[in-house]
Design a protein around this motif. Structure first.
Motif, mmCIF file in Angstrom:
data_model
loop_
_atom_site.group_PDB
_atom_site.id
_atom_site.type_symbol
_atom_site.label_atom_id
_atom_site.label_comp_id
_atom_site.label_asym_id
_atom_site.label_seq_id
_atom_site.Cartn_x
_atom_site.Cartn_y
_atom_site.Cartn_z
ATOM 1 N N MET A 175 -26.534 -20.986 -53.486
ATOM 2 C CA MET A 175 -26.463 -21.849 -52.772
ATOM 3 C C MET A 175 -25.245 -23.043 -53.748
ATOM 4 O O MET A 175 -24.554 -23.243 -53.291
ATOM 5 C CB MET A 175 -27.718 -22.352 -51.358
ATOM 6 N N ILE A 176 -26.522 -23.651 -54.742
ATOM 7 C CA ILE A 176 -26.325 -24.828 -55.146
ATOM 8 C C ILE A 176 -25.205 -24.221 -55.910
ATOM 9 O O ILE A 176 -24.064 -25.075 -56.867
ATOM 10 C CB ILE A 176 -27.746 -25.545 -56.364
ATOM 11 N N ALA A 187 -16.858 -23.779 -55.987
ATOM 12 C CA ALA A 187 -15.379 -24.026 -55.078
ATOM 13 C C ALA A 187 -15.212 -25.442 -55.682
ATOM 14 O O ALA A 187 -14.184 -25.286 -55.881
ATOM 15 C CB ALA A 187 -16.303 -24.176 -54.105
ATOM 16 N N VAL A 188 -16.683 -25.900 -55.473
ATOM 17 C CA VAL A 188 -16.443 -27.751 -56.229
ATOM 18 C C VAL A 188 -15.488 -27.555 -57.314
ATOM 19 O O VAL A 188 -14.440 -28.503 -57.227
ATOM 20 C CB VAL A 188 -17.366 -28.446 -56.117
ATOM 21 N N ASP A 215 -11.163 -29.070 -60.205
ATOM 22 C CA ASP A 215 -10.117 -29.256 -61.444
ATOM 23 C C ASP A 215 -8.866 -28.553 -61.693
ATOM 24 O O ASP A 215 -8.513 -29.237 -63.349
ATOM 25 C CB ASP A 215 -11.388 -28.061 -62.207
ATOM 26 N N ARG A 216 -8.567 -28.544 -60.811
ATOM 27 C CA ARG A 216 -7.290 -29.037 -60.531
ATOM 28 C C ARG A 216 -6.563 -30.411 -60.826
ATOM 29 O O ARG A 216 -5.255 -30.231 -61.547
ATOM 30 C CB ARG A 216 -6.664 -28.181 -59.861
ATOM 31 N N TYR A 217 -7.128 -31.131 -60.844
ATOM 32 C CA TYR A 217 -6.686 -32.427 -60.876
ATOM 33 C C TYR A 217 -6.642 -33.148 -62.053
ATOM 34 O O TYR A 217 -8.569 -33.013 -62.921
ATOM 35 C CB TYR A 217 -7.432 -34.123 -60.310
ATOM 36 N N LEU A 261 -18.563 -20.655 -46.593
ATOM 37 C CA LEU A 261 -18.734 -22.172 -46.216
ATOM 38 C C LEU A 261 -18.459 -23.262 -47.270
ATOM 39 O O LEU A 261 -17.518 -23.995 -46.893
ATOM 40 C CB LEU A 261 -20.012 -22.338 -46.020
ATOM 41 N N SER A 262 -18.614 -22.943 -48.187
ATOM 42 C CA SER A 262 -18.643 -23.902 -49.587
ATOM 43 C C SER A 262 -16.919 -23.520 -49.670
ATOM 44 O O SER A 262 -16.384 -25.342 -50.050
ATOM 45 C CB SER A 262 -18.987 -23.138 -50.997
ATOM 46 N N GLN A 263 -16.389 -23.188 -49.205
ATOM 47 C CA GLN A 263 -14.177 -23.444 -49.845
ATOM 48 C C GLN A 263 -14.160 -24.136 -48.921
ATOM 49 O O GLN A 263 -13.354 -25.272 -48.945
ATOM 50 C CB GLN A 263 -14.253 -22.095 -49.948
ATOM 51 N N ASN A 264 -14.271 -23.687 -47.604
ATOM 52 C CA ASN A 264 -14.271 -24.681 -46.658
ATOM 53 C C ASN A 264 -14.635 -25.806 -46.933
ATOM 54 O O ASN A 264 -13.893 -27.016 -46.023
ATOM 55 C CB ASN A 264 -14.287 -24.007 -45.349
ATOM 56 N N ALA A 265 -15.312 -26.098 -46.970
ATOM 57 C CA ALA A 265 -16.449 -27.260 -46.908
ATOM 58 C C ALA A 265 -15.918 -28.272 -48.555
ATOM 59 O O ALA A 265 -15.321 -29.477 -48.086
ATOM 60 C CB ALA A 265 -18.092 -27.479 -47.489
ATOM 61 N N VAL A 266 -15.064 -27.527 -49.183
ATOM 62 C CA VAL A 266 -14.917 -28.317 -50.439
ATOM 63 C C VAL A 266 -13.554 -29.059 -50.024
ATOM 64 O O VAL A 266 -12.826 -29.828 -50.196
ATOM 65 C CB VAL A 266 -15.119 -27.449 -51.752
ATOM 66 N N LYS A 267 -13.394 -28.295 -49.343
ATOM 67 C CA LYS A 267 -10.947 -28.478 -48.869
ATOM 68 C C LYS A 267 -11.540 -29.487 -47.627
ATOM 69 O O LYS A 267 -10.547 -30.466 -47.433
ATOM 70 C CB LYS A 267 -10.301 -27.337 -47.796
ATOM 71 N N GLN A 268 -12.580 -29.623 -47.039
ATOM 72 C CA GLN A 268 -12.782 -30.946 -46.325
ATOM 73 C C GLN A 268 -12.834 -32.082 -46.768
ATOM 74 O O GLN A 268 -12.265 -33.600 -46.872
ATOM 75 C CB GLN A 268 -13.733 -30.773 -45.065
#
Length: 201
Positions: free
Chosen positions: A64-65, A71-72, A77-79, A160-167
């Motif tokens: 999970m970690i 996902a983060v 990393d695009r920024y 879930l991770s991708q959705n969380a990071v988008k939020q």
């Protein structure tokens, strides 16, 4: 470990996140949403007291970690701004939907995280109180067949991770618009200009 999450709490958690259930990776091929001088420094994810909601599938904590960290990185990393900001993220609880019973129940996976954002240059928290984010999986299986039938536990948690990071990104964009988190230090600049004007006067 802390108090277990009840079914009623889980339902409330999933309802609260329903509006954010789109696929969190849908826009990764597009240019990143402007975020001022932001550049990700430390990407720290922990799960010291993570709770597994009853009936959830099992998933190793290290998996999970690592999945959430990936996902983060995938999104932030695009920024490539001029200043470093650090994330401290805690996975609080999760529910990975089991197969269920078709036509009767197609439960959705869900999780809760908390994030603290640090300004490296000022060595201070931008979030004195950690921001809690509740997320459910993307609703792409339809109401009949849940992800418990079509995805592994690892795939569910990646979703879930991708959705969380988008939020998280949406949260940061909102705070930047409201408070200028990543637009330098306007308050300090204004104070310096005021001091200069007073000295000149």
């Amino acid at each position: 470990m802390g108090r277990m999450i009840s079914g009623r709490t889980l339902c409330a958690m999933m309802l609260a996140a329903a509006l954010a259930a789109c696929n969190g990776a849908w826009d990764l091929e597009k240019p990143a949403v402007p975020l001022g001088d932001f550049k990700l420094g430390h990407n720290i994810v922990v799960a010291p007291k993570v709770q597994k909601v009853p009936l959830s599938r099992e998933l190793d904590t290290d998996v999970m970690i690592n999945t959430l960290q990936e996902a983060v990185s995938e999104r932030f990393d695009r920024y490539d701004g001029d200043k470093l900001y650090h994330f401290g993220i805690s996975i609080e609880s999760y529910f990975l939907a089991p197969p269920g019973v078709p036509l009767v129940a197609a439960p959705k996976s869900a999780m809760i995280i908390r994030i603290t954002v640090w300004d490296d240059a000022q060595n201070r928290k931008l979030t004195p109180k950690a921001k809690q984010i509740t997320v459910i999986e993307s609703i792409d299986q339809g109401p009949i067949v849940g992800s418990g039938f079509t995805s592994t536990a690892e795939e569910q948690f990646k979703n879930l991770s991708q959705n969380a990071v988008k939020q998280i990104e949406t949260f940061l964009v909102g705070r930047n618009r409201e408070e200028g988190w990543f637009e330098g230090e306007p308050a300090a600049d204004e104070a310096a200009q005021e001091g200069t004007a007073q000295e000149a006067g």
